[in-house]
Design a protein around this motif. Structure first.
Motif, PDB file in Angstrom:
ATOM      1  N   LEU A 169       1.243 -12.660  -0.323  1.00 18.12           N
ATOM      2  CA  LEU A 169       0.584 -13.386  -1.407  1.00 18.12           C
ATOM      3  C   LEU A 169      -0.706 -12.641  -1.748  1.00 18.12           C
ATOM      4  CD1 LEU A 169       1.205 -16.173  -2.828  1.00 18.12           C
ATOM      5  CD2 LEU A 169      -0.635 -17.087  -1.389  1.00 18.12           C
ATOM      6  N   CYS A 170      -0.924 -12.346  -3.013  1.00 20.72           N
ATOM      7  CA  CYS A 170      -2.093 -11.537  -3.360  1.00 20.72           C
ATOM      8  C   CYS A 170      -2.587 -11.863  -4.773  1.00 20.72           C
ATOM      9  CB  CYS A 170      -1.767 -10.054  -3.262  1.00 20.72           C
ATOM     10  SG  CYS A 170      -0.342  -9.525  -4.243  1.00 20.72           S
ATOM     11  N   ALA A 171      -3.844 -11.514  -4.994  1.00 13.46           N
ATOM     12  CA  ALA A 171      -4.486 -11.706  -6.296  1.00 13.46           C
ATOM     13  C   ALA A 171      -5.627 -10.706  -6.406  1.00 13.46           C
ATOM     14  CB  ALA A 171      -5.006 -13.130  -6.444  1.00 13.46           C
ATOM     15  N   SER A 172      -6.135 -10.543  -7.612  1.00 15.19           N
ATOM     16  CA  SER A 172      -7.251  -9.623  -7.813  1.00 15.19           C
ATOM     17  C   SER A 172      -8.555 -10.277  -7.374  1.00 15.19           C
ATOM     18  CB  SER A 172      -7.345  -9.232  -9.284  1.00 15.19           C
ATOM     19  OG  SER A 172      -7.824 -10.337 -10.050  1.00 15.19           O
ATOM     20  N   PRO A 173      -9.582  -9.490  -7.012  1.00 11.80           N
ATOM     21  CA  PRO A 173     -10.893 -10.070  -6.685  1.00 11.80           C
ATOM     22  C   PRO A 173     -11.452 -10.913  -7.838  1.00 11.80           C
ATOM     23  CG  PRO A 173     -10.785  -7.789  -5.959  1.00 11.80           C
ATOM     24  CD  PRO A 173      -9.549  -8.036  -6.768  1.00 11.80           C
ATOM     25  N   ALA A 174     -11.163 -10.504  -9.086  1.00 10.05           N
ATOM     26  CA  ALA A 174     -11.662 -11.257 -10.232  1.00 10.05           C
ATOM     27  C   ALA A 174     -11.042 -12.653 -10.282  1.00 10.05           C
ATOM     28  CB  ALA A 174     -11.372 -10.495 -11.526  1.00 10.05           C
ATOM     29  N   LEU A 237      -3.026  -7.536 -11.129  1.00 15.66           N
ATOM     30  CA  LEU A 237      -4.155  -6.604 -11.200  1.00 15.66           C
ATOM     31  C   LEU A 237      -5.114  -6.974 -12.321  1.00 15.66           C
ATOM     32  CD1 LEU A 237      -2.239  -3.249 -10.624  1.00 15.66           C
ATOM     33  CD2 LEU A 237      -3.944  -4.247  -9.092  1.00 15.66           C
ATOM     34  N   ALA A 238      -4.580  -7.541 -13.396  1.00 17.81           N
ATOM     35  CA  ALA A 238      -5.412  -7.931 -14.532  1.00 17.81           C
ATOM     36  C   ALA A 238      -6.128  -9.270 -14.302  1.00 17.81           C
ATOM     37  CB  ALA A 238      -4.560  -8.013 -15.795  1.00 17.81           C
ATOM     38  N   GLY A 239      -5.915  -9.886 -13.145  1.00 17.10           N
ATOM     39  CA  GLY A 239      -6.604 -11.132 -12.834  1.00 17.10           C
ATOM     40  C   GLY A 239      -5.990 -12.356 -13.475  1.00 17.10           C
ATOM     41  N   LEU A 240      -4.700 -12.273 -13.826  1.00 18.56           N
ATOM     42  CA  LEU A 240      -4.061 -13.372 -14.555  1.00 18.56           C
ATOM     43  C   LEU A 240      -3.392 -14.401 -13.646  1.00 18.56           C
ATOM     44  CD1 LEU A 240      -2.549 -11.300 -17.502  1.00 18.56           C
ATOM     45  CD2 LEU A 240      -4.648 -12.678 -17.485  1.00 18.56           C
ATOM     46  N   GLY A 241      -3.392 -14.163 -12.351  1.00 20.66           N
ATOM     47  CA  GLY A 241      -2.774 -15.141 -11.470  1.00 20.66           C
ATOM     48  C   GLY A 241      -2.504 -14.569 -10.092  1.00 20.66           C
ATOM     49  N   ASP A 253      -2.524  -0.978  -3.698  1.00 22.84           N
ATOM     50  CA  ASP A 253      -3.516  -1.845  -4.339  1.00 22.84           C
ATOM     51  C   ASP A 253      -4.328  -2.613  -3.299  1.00 22.84           C
ATOM     52  OD1 ASP A 253      -2.638  -1.202  -7.007  1.00 22.84           O
ATOM     53  OD2 ASP A 253      -0.913  -2.480  -6.637  1.00 22.84           O
ATOM     54  N   LEU A 254      -3.681  -3.060  -2.235  1.00 23.92           N
ATOM     55  CA  LEU A 254      -4.397  -3.751  -1.166  1.00 23.92           C
ATOM     56  C   LEU A 254      -5.352  -2.796  -0.456  1.00 23.92           C
ATOM     57  CD1 LEU A 254      -1.463  -5.829   0.364  1.00 23.92           C
ATOM     58  CD2 LEU A 254      -3.387  -6.743  -0.947  1.00 23.92           C
ATOM     59  N   ALA A 255      -4.890  -1.573  -0.193  1.00 25.18           N
ATOM     60  CA  ALA A 255      -5.735  -0.598   0.503  1.00 25.18           C
ATOM     61  C   ALA A 255      -6.948  -0.210  -0.330  1.00 25.18           C
ATOM     62  CB  ALA A 255      -4.918   0.639   0.854  1.00 25.18           C
ATOM     63  N   ALA A 256      -6.765  -0.176  -1.674  1.00 23.37           N
ATOM     64  CA  ALA A 256      -7.863   0.220  -2.560  1.00 23.37           C
ATOM     65  C   ALA A 256      -8.755  -0.942  -2.954  1.00 23.37           C
ATOM     66  CB  ALA A 256      -7.296   0.884  -3.814  1.00 23.37           C
ATOM     67  N   GLY A 257      -8.391  -2.172  -2.580  1.00 24.23           N
ATOM     68  CA  GLY A 257      -9.195  -3.328  -2.927  1.00 24.23           C
ATOM     69  C   GLY A 257      -8.948  -3.869  -4.311  1.00 24.23           C
ATOM     70  N   ARG A 258      -7.958  -3.318  -5.001  1.00 23.01           N
ATOM     71  CA  ARG A 258      -7.639  -3.843  -6.339  1.00 23.01           C
ATOM     72  C   ARG A 258      -6.985  -5.215  -6.253  1.00 23.01           C
ATOM     73  NH1 ARG A 258      -6.238   1.729  -6.801  1.00 23.01           N
ATOM     74  NH2 ARG A 258      -4.089   1.260  -6.203  1.00 23.01           N
ATOM     75  N   LEU A 259      -6.315  -5.476  -5.116  1.00 25.16           N
ATOM     76  CA  LEU A 259      -5.763  -6.789  -4.811  1.00 25.16           C
ATOM     77  C   LEU A 259      -6.219  -7.181  -3.419  1.00 25.16           C
ATOM     78  CD1 LEU A 259      -2.061  -6.420  -6.058  1.00 25.16           C
ATOM     79  CD2 LEU A 259      -3.903  -7.634  -7.219  1.00 25.16           C
ATOM     80  N   VAL A 260      -6.290  -8.491  -3.173  1.00 20.35           N
ATOM     81  CA  VAL A 260      -6.636  -8.989  -1.839  1.00 20.35           C
ATOM     82  C   VAL A 260      -5.510  -9.902  -1.370  1.00 20.35           C
ATOM     83  CG1 VAL A 260      -9.114  -8.799  -2.158  1.00 20.35           C
ATOM     84  CG2 VAL A 260      -7.954 -10.900  -2.840  1.00 20.35           C
ATOM     85  N   ALA A 299       7.367   3.437   5.998  1.00 19.18           N
ATOM     86  CA  ALA A 299       6.588   3.050   7.182  1.00 19.18           C
ATOM     87  C   ALA A 299       5.138   3.481   7.031  1.00 19.18           C
ATOM     88  CB  ALA A 299       7.208   3.661   8.438  1.00 19.18           C
ATOM     89  N   ALA A 300       4.925   4.696   6.505  1.00 26.03           N
ATOM     90  CA  ALA A 300       3.563   5.181   6.301  1.00 26.03           C
ATOM     91  C   ALA A 300       2.837   4.347   5.255  1.00 26.03           C
ATOM     92  CB  ALA A 300       3.594   6.654   5.889  1.00 26.03           C
ATOM     93  N   LEU A 301       3.555   3.986   4.186  1.00 26.97           N
ATOM     94  CA  LEU A 301       2.956   3.180   3.129  1.00 26.97           C
ATOM     95  C   LEU A 301       2.553   1.807   3.659  1.00 26.97           C
ATOM     96  CD1 LEU A 301       2.311   2.940   0.073  1.00 26.97           C
ATOM     97  CD2 LEU A 301       4.651   2.113  -0.252  1.00 26.97           C
ATOM     98  N   ALA A 302       3.444   1.187   4.428  1.00 25.53           N
ATOM     99  CA  ALA A 302       3.160  -0.138   4.972  1.00 25.53           C
ATOM    100  C   ALA A 302       1.982  -0.089   5.949  1.00 25.53           C
ATOM    101  CB  ALA A 302       4.403  -0.696   5.669  1.00 25.53           C
ATOM    102  N   ALA A 303       1.814   1.064   6.631  1.00 22.60           N
ATOM    103  CA  ALA A 303       0.737   1.197   7.603  1.00 22.60           C
ATOM    104  C   ALA A 303      -0.578   1.616   6.946  1.00 22.60           C
ATOM    105  CB  ALA A 303       1.118   2.218   8.668  1.00 22.60           C
ATOM    106  N   GLY A 304      -0.537   1.818   5.637  1.00 22.73           N
ATOM    107  CA  GLY A 304      -1.765   2.157   4.921  1.00 22.73           C
ATOM    108  C   GLY A 304      -2.100   3.628   4.899  1.00 22.73           C
ATOM    109  N   ARG A 305      -1.111   4.482   5.203  1.00 25.70           N
ATOM    110  CA  ARG A 305      -1.339   5.910   5.121  1.00 25.70           C
ATOM    111  C   ARG A 305      -0.223   6.527   4.292  1.00 25.70           C
ATOM    112  NH1 ARG A 305       1.235   4.930   9.917  1.00 25.70           N
ATOM    113  NH2 ARG A 305       2.941   6.355  10.422  1.00 25.70           N
ATOM    114  N   GLN A 306      -0.559   7.208   3.228  1.00 25.82           N
ATOM    115  CA  GLN A 306       0.426   7.794   2.327  1.00 25.82           C
ATOM    116  C   GLN A 306       0.713   9.217   2.744  1.00 25.82           C
ATOM    117  OE1 GLN A 306       1.669   6.811  -1.067  1.00 25.82           O
ATOM    118  NE2 GLN A 306       0.249   5.250  -1.693  1.00 25.82           N
ATOM    119  N   GLN A 307       1.998   9.550   2.746  1.00 24.78           N
ATOM    120  CA  GLN A 307       2.400  10.931   3.003  1.00 24.78           C
ATOM    121  C   GLN A 307       2.437  11.672   1.679  1.00 24.78           C
ATOM    122  OE1 GLN A 307       6.121  11.071   5.088  1.00 24.78           O
ATOM    123  NE2 GLN A 307       5.313  10.015   6.876  1.00 24.78           N
ATOM    124  N   ARG A 308       1.815  12.785   1.632  1.00 27.94           N
ATOM    125  CA  ARG A 308       1.813  13.600   0.426  1.00 27.94           C
ATOM    126  C   ARG A 308       2.436  14.938   0.719  1.00 27.94           C
ATOM    127  NH1 ARG A 308       1.788  11.056  -3.845  1.00 27.94           N
ATOM    128  NH2 ARG A 308       1.157  12.933  -4.911  1.00 27.94           N
TER     129      ARG A 308
END
Length: 308
Positions: A169-174, A237-241, A253-260, A299-308
Motif C-alpha cells: 500500500l503506497c501513496a505520495s508524500p503530497a 505519484l501525482a498525489g491523486l490517491g 519509487d519507494l527507494a527514491a521517496g517518491r512514494l511512501v 530479487a535485486a530490485l525488491a532488495a533496493g539495489r538495481q543491477q545495471r
C-alpha cells in the motif's frame, strides 16, 4: 517452398489482412501465394478467407483453424530448435512475449534487451506486447507471458521470477501531507483509493495479513479506475490517491521517496511473478537462462539495489 509454407502464408495473410502483403513478407509472388492458399483450402475442404477487392478477412472456419495453424508452426519450430539446441546456444529466432504494462515498461524490456546483448544473438527478433490483459498463449500470436499471480491454466508451465513478491500500500508524500496516513485497513474507506480493473473484474477488495496470522479485507472506493497498472502508479505519484501495487512495480519509487509505504504492520497480498509457457518443450536452455537472469534482477530490485 517448404512443407510449412502454406501454414506460414495463412498466418501472415490473417495477420496482414492482405495476400499481397503476406506474399511480400515471405518473398513470394502474388500468384503463387493465391494458389498456395487455394490448395490449402482444397486440402482442408473449407474456405479460409472471404475475398473482395477491398479487404481480406477470415471466414468462421478460418477463425477456428487459426490457433491450430499457430500451434503447428510453433511445434515445428520448437522441434527444429530442440534438435539443434545446445546448452550454450544463444537466444535466437522470433521471441514473442506478453508483459505486464508497469514492470514491463519500467524494467522487463530493458532486462530482456541486456540479456540478449550478452548472449550476442545473431538473428533474434523480439516482439513485446505490453498489456495487463491475460494473454491466451494458444489463441494469440505470443509464445510466452510474464504475469503476476498463479498460472490460470494447468497446461501452462511457469518459471518463478519473483515467487515471494507481494503488494504494498503506497501513496505520495503530497497525498499523505494532505489526507494523512490510514492506521488500519478499515480506515482506507475514508481515503481516495486508486483501483485497478482487469477485464470485467474490479480489484476493489483489498486484503491484508499480519505477522501474527491476523487478516483483514476492505472494500475501497475512489474516483479513479484504470485497466493499466502503469497509470495507477502515475496517479499515485501525482498525489491523486492510494495505490495497492506490486512491490516490484513501485520499488524504485519507494527507494527514491517518491512514494511512501503505508500500514507497515500489515502484509500485502501475494503477487508472485512468473514466466509462463505452453509446454515444457518451449523452455530451451537459453530461455531458462533468461528467466534466471530476470529472477536475479527482480530479487535485486525488491532488495533496493538495481543491477545495471
Amino acid at each position: 517452398m517448404n512443407r510449412l509454407s502454406p501454414l506460414q502464408l495463412f498466418l501472415a495473410a490473417a495477420e496482414a489482412g492482405s495476400f499481397s502483403a503476406a506474399a511480400r513478407r515471405l518473398d513470394l509472388g502474388p500468384v503463387q501465394a493465391s494458389a498456395t492458399i487455394a490448395r490449402l483450402e482444397r486440402e482442408l475442404g473449407v474456405r479460409l478467407f472471404e475475398r473482395s477487392t477491398r479487404r481480406l478477412r477470415l471466414t468462421e472456419a478460418g477463425e477456428r483453424w487459426l490457433p491450430h495453424a499457430r500451434q503447428l508452426v510453433a511445434a515445428w519450430e520448437d522441434g527444429r530448435a530442440a534438435l539443434s539446441e545446445g546448452a550454450d546456444r544463444p537466444l535466437s529466432g522470433h521471441l514473442r512475449v506478453s508483459l505486464p504494462s508497469d514492470i514491463g515498461r519500467q524494467h522487463l524490456w530493458r532486462w530482456i534487451e541486456e540479456f540478449a546483448a550478452t548472449e550476442s544473438p545473431v538473428d533474434l527478433r523480439l516482439e513485446l506486447r505490453l498489456s495487463d490483459r491475460l494473454a491466451d498463449l494458444v489463441q494469440e500470436p505470443v509464445d510466452y507471458s510474464v504475469r503476476y499471480g498463479e498460472p490460470p491454466d494447468s497446461s501452462l508451465i511457469a518459471l518463478p521470477l519473483a515467487p515471494d513478491n507481494r503488494r504494498v500500500l503506497c501513496a505520495s508524500p503530497a497525498y499523505v501531507a494532505r489526507r494523512g496516513c490510514p492506521q488500519t485497513p478499515a480506515e482506507l474507506r475514508d481515503h481516495e483509493c486508486l483501483r485497478f480493473v482487469l477485464g470485467e473484474s474490479l480489484h476493489g477488495r483489498w486484503r491484508f495479513e499480519t505477522a501474527q496470522g491476523g487478516a483483514s479485507a476492505v472494500e475501497v472506493t475512489g474516483n479513479r479506475v484504470a485497466d493499466d497498472g502503469g497509470l495507477v502508479r502515475e496517479w499515485a505519484l501525482a498525489g491523486l490517491g492510494i495505490a495497492y501495487k506490486s512491490r516490484l512495480d513501485v520499488a524504485t519509487d519507494l527507494a527514491a521517496g517518491r512514494l511512501v509505504a503505508l500500514l507497515p504492520d500489515w502484509i500485502g497480498e501475494p503477487a508472485p511473478l512468473h514466466w509462463m509457457s505452453v509446454g515444457r518443450h518451449r523452455l530451451t536452455p537459453a530461455l531458462r537462462r533468461l528467466a534466471a537472469s530476470i529472477q536475479a534482477r527482480c530479487a535485486a530490485l525488491a532488495a533496493g539495489r538495481q543491477q545495471r
